[in-house]
Design an enzyme around this catalytic site. Sequence first.
Site, PDB file in Angstrom:
ATOM      1  N   SER A  41       0.843  -1.188   0.000  1.00  0.00           N
ATOM      2  CA  SER A  41       0.000   0.000   0.000  1.00  0.00           C
ATOM      3  C   SER A  41       0.881   1.241   0.000  1.00  0.00           C
ATOM      4  O   SER A  41       1.958   1.248   0.587  1.00  0.00           O
ATOM      5  CB  SER A  41      -0.911  -0.007   1.233  1.00  0.00           C
ATOM      6  OG  SER A  41      -1.824   1.061   1.183  1.00  0.00           O
ATOM      7  N   ASP A  42       0.405   2.273  -0.658  1.00  0.00           N
ATOM      8  CA  ASP A  42       1.111   3.547  -0.651  1.00  0.00           C
ATOM      9  C   ASP A  42       0.077   4.656  -0.747  1.00  0.00           C
ATOM     10  O   ASP A  42      -0.985   4.472  -1.357  1.00  0.00           O
ATOM     11  CB  ASP A  42       2.098   3.647  -1.810  1.00  0.00           C
ATOM     12  CG  ASP A  42       3.063   4.803  -1.614  1.00  0.00           C
ATOM     13  OD1 ASP A  42       3.966   4.673  -0.765  1.00  0.00           O
ATOM     14  OD2 ASP A  42       2.891   5.831  -2.283  1.00  0.00           O
ATOM     15  N   GLN A  43       0.378   5.784  -0.152  1.00  0.00           N
ATOM     16  CA  GLN A  43      -0.583   6.881  -0.117  1.00  0.00           C
ATOM     17  C   GLN A  43       0.109   8.205  -0.371  1.00  0.00           C
ATOM     18  O   GLN A  43       1.225   8.433   0.097  1.00  0.00           O
ATOM     19  CB  GLN A  43      -1.260   6.921   1.252  1.00  0.00           C
ATOM     20  CG  GLN A  43      -2.318   7.988   1.381  1.00  0.00           C
ATOM     21  CD  GLN A  43      -2.948   7.972   2.756  1.00  0.00           C
ATOM     22  OE1 GLN A  43      -2.296   8.305   3.733  1.00  0.00           O
ATOM     23  NE2 GLN A  43      -4.199   7.571   2.822  1.00  0.00           N
ATOM     24  N   GLY A  88      -2.916   3.618  -3.015  1.00  0.00           N
ATOM     25  CA  GLY A  88      -2.737   2.461  -3.887  1.00  0.00           C
ATOM     26  C   GLY A  88      -2.703   1.204  -3.048  1.00  0.00           C
ATOM     27  O   GLY A  88      -2.104   1.181  -1.974  1.00  0.00           O
TER      28      GLY A  88
END
Length: 194
Positions: free
Chosen positions: A68-70, A105
Site C-alpha cells: 500500500s502507498d498513499q 494504492g
Amino acid sequence: MPRLILASTSPWRRALLEKLTIPFECAAPDVDETPMPGEAPRQLVLRLAQAKAQSLAARFPNHLIIGSDQICVLDGEITGKPLTEEKARQQLAKASGNIVTFYTGLALYNSASGQLQTEVEPFDVHFRHLSEAEIDDYVRKEHPLHCAGSFKSEGLGIALFERLEGRDPNTLIGLPLIALCQMLRREGFNPLQQ
C-alpha cells in the site's frame, strides 16, 4: 492456504489490518519511492503499492503480500510529510477552506501463483476555514510532522474538517480495508471465515 504479509512498517497500517483479526506478519519492503518524471498521483501510488508487494516475493514465496502507498494532493500538487512544524503550519494554511485528496494504492500479490490485484482508492477531505491560532494549536498538540498533509484524522485532526468523502474511511489512514477484503475473497481467503 497462503499466509498474509503486510509489506509495511507503518504502525497505522498494522493497526488497520489487525481490525480484520486475521493472522499476518509485517516485513519492510525495499522500494525507491521517488516519483518518475511526469508521473500522475494515481500512477505513482499504484506503482509503489505493487512494487512494495512484489519486492518481498523472494523472501515469502507462498504468501499473499499486501502493498500500500498513499499520497496527498492539494491544488494538483503532491503534499508530502512536513517534517518541520513550520512546514506543517504552511500545509495546513494552504489546506484551510480547500479539498485535499488522498490517493491510496493497494496491491495484493500471490507470490505462489504470480496473481496481482491492484486498486487506487481516492478519499476527499474538506477542510473548514482555519485560523492561524487553530493551526498553531493543532501543530503544537498533535505534532503531525510525519503525516502527509500535516494531520492525523484518527486523532485531533478530525476537528480540522468540514466533511469527509470516500468509500472507506480506513483509506484515509492508509489501508483501504473494504477493497482489501474483496481482493482476499477473490484469492479464496475470506476474512470472516479465518
